[in-house]
Design a protein around this motif. Structure first.
Motif, PDB file in Angstrom:
ATOM      1  N   TYR B  62       6.316  -8.721 -16.457  1.00 30.41           N
ATOM      2  CA  TYR B  62       5.525  -8.106 -17.527  1.00 30.41           C
ATOM      3  C   TYR B  62       5.585  -8.960 -18.778  1.00 30.41           C
ATOM      4  O   TYR B  62       6.450  -9.841 -18.920  1.00 30.41           O
ATOM      5  CB  TYR B  62       6.037  -6.694 -17.847  1.00 30.41           C
ATOM      6  CG  TYR B  62       7.426  -6.686 -18.440  1.00 30.41           C
ATOM      7  CD1 TYR B  62       8.539  -6.563 -17.632  1.00 30.41           C
ATOM      8  CD2 TYR B  62       7.623  -6.850 -19.821  1.00 30.41           C
ATOM      9  CE1 TYR B  62       9.818  -6.594 -18.170  1.00 30.41           C
ATOM     10  CE2 TYR B  62       8.895  -6.887 -20.367  1.00 30.41           C
ATOM     11  CZ  TYR B  62       9.999  -6.758 -19.534  1.00 30.41           C
ATOM     12  OH  TYR B  62      11.258  -6.807 -20.059  1.00 30.41           O
ATOM     13  N   ILE B  64       4.952  -8.331 -23.240  1.00 25.51           N
ATOM     14  CA  ILE B  64       4.721  -7.409 -24.348  1.00 25.51           C
ATOM     15  C   ILE B  64       3.980  -8.169 -25.443  1.00 25.51           C
ATOM     16  O   ILE B  64       4.456  -9.215 -25.916  1.00 25.51           O
ATOM     17  CB  ILE B  64       6.041  -6.856 -24.932  1.00 25.51           C
ATOM     18  CG1 ILE B  64       6.905  -6.245 -23.825  1.00 25.51           C
ATOM     19  CG2 ILE B  64       5.738  -5.844 -26.042  1.00 25.51           C
ATOM     20  CD1 ILE B  64       6.379  -4.977 -23.224  1.00 25.51           C
ATOM     21  N   ARG B  80       1.734  -3.534 -23.227  1.00 23.65           N
ATOM     22  CA  ARG B  80       2.509  -4.084 -22.110  1.00 23.65           C
ATOM     23  C   ARG B  80       1.567  -4.320 -20.945  1.00 23.65           C
ATOM     24  O   ARG B  80       0.826  -3.410 -20.532  1.00 23.65           O
ATOM     25  CB  ARG B  80       3.631  -3.130 -21.701  1.00 23.65           C
ATOM     26  CG  ARG B  80       4.333  -3.593 -20.404  1.00 23.65           C
ATOM     27  CD  ARG B  80       5.561  -2.803 -20.077  1.00 23.65           C
ATOM     28  NE  ARG B  80       5.993  -3.065 -18.702  1.00 23.65           N
ATOM     29  CZ  ARG B  80       7.241  -3.075 -18.276  1.00 23.65           C
ATOM     30  NH1 ARG B  80       8.231  -2.820 -19.125  1.00 23.65           N
ATOM     31  NH2 ARG B  80       7.537  -3.314 -17.010  1.00 23.65           N
ATOM     32  N   SER B 102       8.099  -1.337 -29.100  1.00 27.02           N
ATOM     33  CA  SER B 102       8.793  -1.670 -27.861  1.00 27.02           C
ATOM     34  C   SER B 102      10.294  -1.610 -28.107  1.00 27.02           C
ATOM     35  O   SER B 102      10.765  -1.676 -29.247  1.00 27.02           O
ATOM     36  CB  SER B 102       8.391  -3.056 -27.355  1.00 27.02           C
ATOM     37  OG  SER B 102       8.994  -4.059 -28.148  1.00 27.02           O
TER      38      SER B 102
END
Lengths: 295, 298
Positions: B62, B64, B80, B102
């Motif tokens: 992933y 961000i 995300r 986050s």
């Protein structure tokens, strides 16, 4: 801007009744700032009558009205309002033609037509008084008559195009009219009226499928007393005309704005007060309650 | 406006350990940076130099991202993106989550848009497809693997705006679309997942019944017959969010803007250049050859 709210009885069982509701409409239009022209042949509310039992959507007379804003010189708007009956003479009705001028004798020539004559809008003969709401800011005009009934009510509005701050412009004209078929919407290019966009019911907006998790139904949003829906704005556009957001009207779910409710709504960059016009479920604009710009 | 255009194959690889995820994922990451989004310092983010496809349908990693506009200090927006596969190991999929912050370790906080998947359908091609990204700093448009509706993935994010088009902190619109997982359009009251208006496949716009007496139908490829239709504006609203006219995208009729066309449209008081990028739509009624979405391009 000017608004009008009163009660009248649209019933044409007798010529006297026809004169009463028709002249009431006339007086309201004058009160909100439309200007009646000097065209010859206009209806005389003191004498208008009929013989026999007219049928077939007969019109008994007309009036010619014009806008009175600063754009009227360069981009004139004229309304021919015809008063009459529906399938039989007891049912009050009207038809409206929007144009750029008249011949002085009550005719909007083909070359000057912007929006062709509306279909006849007929109301079930009222046995008692019903409300008439009317609005005009000089560059837009709207009326609602008999709202709250489950039978077809009268809805008509015309609004010049606007810029993003709500200032009227000459490039387009939006029109909506309700009749037995529902509420039909048009947006015209002023300089080329054949360039237009047209919407059938429910009009130019697609409602959300849900609001804050509550399903949106055709006649109401969110059968939840705890969830309020937003006021829903109505964008319109036509070929060659920059889109604008209607300032005369917004719509809301009936549960969020019952009869008489007034609320602030930000449209075109400014907060304005709108007043809810109650309609029976499924009969308002977009099947929701219209709210008319009120102050 | 910042824009990016690139080519990549909607292909995630043939087996675990395949490196094809890099050829479709990294350009997306690069494009986000190009159009002005800022990658956060969260730990655990994907390393494009080493990542490989997992076994089966898994997300390999992933990233961000966050906006970098003037509102970010008081109304932050974090995105995300998870990269991998979900429908078939060979085809790309992404998960989208949008919130207000986050954790520093990859978890989105203040979630508005909960995790939603967009996925290439169960087929793949070794032919490169063109992808596009654009942003004015307060928005994002991603149109990935354009030209074939089964491949197309769409992500649009836009802050609410005033009537002049200036971003505001009142609301946030998120559109996530793919043929396989469908399309949703949601306007959130900023910072709330619950206060929202959501549209499904149809989206928030209503097409006229006709232009100039020429019918407009969902199955028609053009209503125009040599006349020009207007750009369709899209009005967004939610409870407690003043309505605004979406500036990131418009819709036009196909006869007016074929693939690659750059129509002009006046939105929020200014004329802007849009670009028809997909050849197909972005989901819902836009996910057809009948109505062409155009993204804000300059």
């Amino acid at each position: 801007m000017a608004v009008f709210l009163g009660n009248f009885t649209p019933n044409s069982t007798t010529p006297e009744q026809f004169r009463a509701w028709g002249s009431y409409m006339r007086d309201a239009m004058a009160a909100v700032g439309l200007v009646q022209t000097a065209d010859t042949g206009q209806i005389n509310w003191a004498t208008v009558t009929w013989t026999g039992n007219p049928t077939g959507q007969t019109m008994f007379g007309y009036e010619i009205w014009r806008f009175n804003d600063t754009l009227q010189g360069a981009a004139p708007l004229f309304l021919k309002v015809e008063y009459g009956c529906g399938p039989n003479y007891t049912l009050p009705g009207y038809a409206i033609t929007l144009g750029k001028g008249t011949d002085g004798a009550g005719t909007i020539s083909t070359a000057k037509i912007i929006a062709p004559r509306t279909q006849y809008s007929i109301m079930t003969a009222a046995s008692g008084a019903v409300p008439l709401y009317m609005f005009c800011d000089g560059s837009a005009f709207a009326f609602f008559a008999g709202p709250g009934l489950s039978a077809p009510t009268w809805t008509f509005f015309v609004e010049r195009s606007r810029d993003s701050t709500g200032v009227p412009t000459a490039s387009g004209v939006a029109v909506a009219n309700q009749n037995n078929a529902g509420c039909l919407w048009w947006c015209y290019n002023y300089s080329t009226p054949l360039a237009f966009a047209y919407w059938t019911t429910p009009g130019p907006v697609n409602l959300p499928s849900n609001i804050s998790g509550q399903p949106v139904q055709s006649s109401s949003v969110a059968a939840s007393a705890t969830v309020s829906a937003p006021a829903i704005l109505i964008p319109v556009y036509a070929p060659g005309v920059a889109p604008w957001v209607l300032q005369t009207l917004v719509v809301v779910p009936p549960g969020d704005a019952g009869a008489g409710t007034q609320m602030n709504v930000i449209v075109n960059g400014a907060s304005r007060v709108y007043r809810s016009i109650p309609c029976a479920d499924g009969y308002g604009l977009m099947r929701l309650n219209p709210m008319i710009w009120w102050s | 406006m910042a824009i990016a255009t690139w080519n990549s194959n909607p292909y995630n690889g043939a087996a675990a350990g395949d490196i094809n995820i890099r050829q479709w994922g990294k350009p997306i990451s690069d494009a986000l940076a190009t159009v002005g989004w800022v990658k956060s310092a969260d730990t655990g983010q994907i390393d494009w130099s080493t990542v490989v496809a997992g076994a089966g349908n898994v997300y390999a990693g992933y990233e961000i991202w966050k906006l970098a506009d003037a509102l970010q200090a008081t109304a932050p927006v974090f995105l995300r993106l998870d990269y991998g596969s979900v429908n078939s190991a060979s085809v790309p999929a992404m998960k989208v989550t949008v919130g207000t912050g986050s954790s520093g370790a990859g978890a989105i906080s203040g979630i508005m848009q909960a995790e939603q998947i967009m996925c290439v359908q169960n087929t793949y091609t070794d032919t490169a497809k063109t992808s596009y990204a654009s942003s004015d700093g307060s928005s994002l448009t991603l149109a990935l693997f354009t030209g074939v509706s089964q491949y197309l993935l769409t992500l649009i994010i836009e802050r609410s705006r005033d009537s002049n088009g200036a971003p505001t902190n009142k609301g946030l619109m998120v559109c996530v679309g793919s043929t396989y997982y469908g399309t949703s359009w949601t306007v959130y009251k900023y910072g709330s997942s619950a206060v929202r208006a959501r549209w499904g496949a149809v989206g928030p716009f209503a097409f006229p019944a006709d232009f100039n007496n020429l019918g407009v139908g969902a199955s028609s490829s053009s209503a125009l017959d040599a006349t020009t239709a207007p750009a369709f504006p899209i009005v967004m609203y939610a409870p407690e969010v003043p309505a605004w006219v979406m500036q990131t995208a418009i819709v036009v009729m196909p006869g007016d803007a074929g693939s690659g066309a750059q129509p002009l449209a006046t939105i929020n008081g200014a004329q802007r250049t849009y670009k028809q990028v997909t050849g197909y739509g972005m989901g819902g009624p836009m996910n057809s050859s009948s109505y062409m979405p155009c993204i804000w391009w300059s």
